[in-house]
Design an enzyme around this catalytic site. Structure first.
Site, PDB file in Angstrom:
ATOM      1  NE  ARG A   1      -1.691  -2.365   2.722  1.00 30.03           N
ATOM      2  CZ  ARG A   1      -1.727  -3.620   2.285  1.00 30.03           C
ATOM      3  NH1 ARG A   1      -2.697  -4.012   1.515  1.00 30.03           N
ATOM      4  NH2 ARG A   1      -0.799  -4.511   2.626  1.00 30.03           N
ATOM      5  CB  THR A   2       3.531   2.571   2.203  1.00 29.23           C
ATOM      6  OG1 THR A   2       2.787   2.200   3.362  1.00 29.23           O
ATOM      7  CG2 THR A   2       4.187   3.917   2.435  1.00 29.23           C
TER       8      THR A   2
ATOM      9  NE  ARG B   1       7.425   0.676   4.736  1.00 33.19           N
ATOM     10  CZ  ARG B   1       6.201   0.158   4.699  1.00 33.19           C
ATOM     11  NH1 ARG B   1       6.042  -1.108   4.341  1.00 33.19           N
ATOM     12  NH2 ARG B   1       5.148   0.874   4.991  1.00 33.19           N
TER      13      ARG B   1
ATOM     14  CE  LYS C   1      27.341  -2.729  -7.731  1.00 32.13           C
ATOM     15  NZ  LYS C   1      27.545  -1.655  -8.694  1.00 32.13           N
TER      16      LYS C   1
ATOM     17  CG  HIS D   1       3.896   3.899   8.591  1.00 28.08           C
ATOM     18  ND1 HIS D   1       3.987   4.782   7.545  1.00 28.08           N
ATOM     19  CD2 HIS D   1       3.540   2.707   8.052  1.00 28.08           C
ATOM     20  CE1 HIS D   1       3.697   4.141   6.421  1.00 28.08           C
ATOM     21  NE2 HIS D   1       3.425   2.884   6.698  1.00 28.08           N
TER      22      HIS D   1
END
Ligand code: ASP
Length: 335
Positions: A84-85, A134, A113, A162
């Site tokens: 969703r986000t 995120r 890396k 959040h």
């Protein structure tokens, strides 16, 4: 002469200060600001964000997409899974006429890396106007913001916060029930590791609400957050059983037990299906109430509940689009 502390080389002036493209409203609230925690908002800010979100909703319903952010680029940088986000930020940017650099599989980027978060962020801001991040580590959005000249939007930092979810949760409550003041709000499930409830409890403390926390004893709301909420004068009550508070609840906000945050899988097994909302449970709730969930759901709400008009979780996802459109327009100086 160059000394150790004073090199004689200066980068060209045009690279030294923030680039303010023509047409950006520098006086716009939130222009160029990071969105890291709900703690940064005042109640007036919230009113403003929800007004803009409301207008975004009207526009989407009327015309679908429009060119407010034409030419702007969002970098969507996700170190943890998201449905969703991630997709609502992409949809928000595209509905506003902008475009997106999607980095959802960091294992295919230079992160594999060994590239550090500050370096990745400074790379992406060379190409994009705003970065949505995120990350599994609490505090990562703040770390990124220390290095970034462009706005960072925290899309979940481990067990931390959040903020954009909490804004859309509050917008959902307002749109569905008309107001937030005066409501009895029950947060249920994994209150220890669930970042959405951490942000939501903090945000709700700006309103005149009564909060109930229902969780297994192992998954209580962190003391630090309860203390902040108490300082705002908000009554809070802890419970283990939902029935103690269900009949007086106006908003029941259910969360998933955050499996990925448990160091001991045996403890997860003990608590994973502690609560299951079924039609029988809903029969004991008020007629006028809403059931919310940030999703994904696993065991906590049975699918038979979906047909109940009080189940607001799919509408909640849609409200998220409008709130994220509002936030993007605001930090990019167009609202
Ligand atoms: N999607 C929400 C989050 O990212 C809730 C969850 O994962 O349970 O925090």
């Amino acid at each position: 002469m160059a000394t150790r502390n004073q090199p004689s080389y200066r980068p060209p002036q045009r690279y030294q200060s923030r680039h303010l493209p023509f047409g950006d409203r520098r006086d716009a609230p939130f222009y160029g600001k990071h969105i890291l925690s709900v703690k940064q908002f005042s109640r007036d800010d919230l009113t403003y964000i929800f007004e803009v979100a409301h207008e975004m909703r009207e526009m989407v319903l009327r015309v679908g997409s429009f060119d407010l952010l034409k030419g702007k680029i969002l970098a969507n940088l996700f170190y943890e899974p998201s449905t969703r986000t991630a997709s609502s930020f992409i949809a928000a940017m595209q509905r506003l006429g902008g475009s997106v650099i999607p980095i959802h599989e960091v294992r295919y980027s230079s992160v594999t890396k060994g590239e550090s978060l500050p370096d990745t962020v400074r790379t992406l801001e060379a190409y994009a106007d705003v970065i949505v991040l995120r990350h599994p580590q609490k505090g990562s959005a703040e770390l990124a913001a220390r290095y970034a000249r462009k706005p960072i939007i925290n899309a979940g930092d481990g067990t931390g916060e959040h903020p954009t979810q909490a804004l859309l949760d509050l917008f959902t409550i307002r749109e569905e029930l008309g107001q937030v003041d005066g409501l009895t709000i029950t947060l249920l499930g994994d209150l220890k590791y669930g970042r959405t409830v951490h942000s939501l409890a903090r945000l709700l403390s700006m309103y005149r609400v009564e909060l109930h926390y229902v969780s297994p004893p192992q998954l209580r709301m962190p003391r630090e957050i309860m203390e902040e909420v108490a300082q705002a004068g908000i009554p809070q009550h802890e419970h283990t059983y939902l029935d103690e508070v269900l009949p007086i609840t106006d908003v029941l906000y259910v969360t998933r037990v955050q499996k990925e945050r448990f160091s001991d899988p045996a403890v997860y097994e003990q608590v994973k299906d502690f609560y299951v909302i079924t039609p029988e449970v809903m029969a004991r709730a008020k007629d006028r109430m809403i059931l919310m969930h940030p999703f994904p759901r696993v065991y906590e709400i049975s699918e038979e509940v979906d047909a109940d008009p009080r189940a607001a979780y799919f509408r909640q996802m849609e409200y998220g689009l409008y709130v994220r459109m509002a936030l993007l327009a605001m930090v990019l100086g167009k609202a």
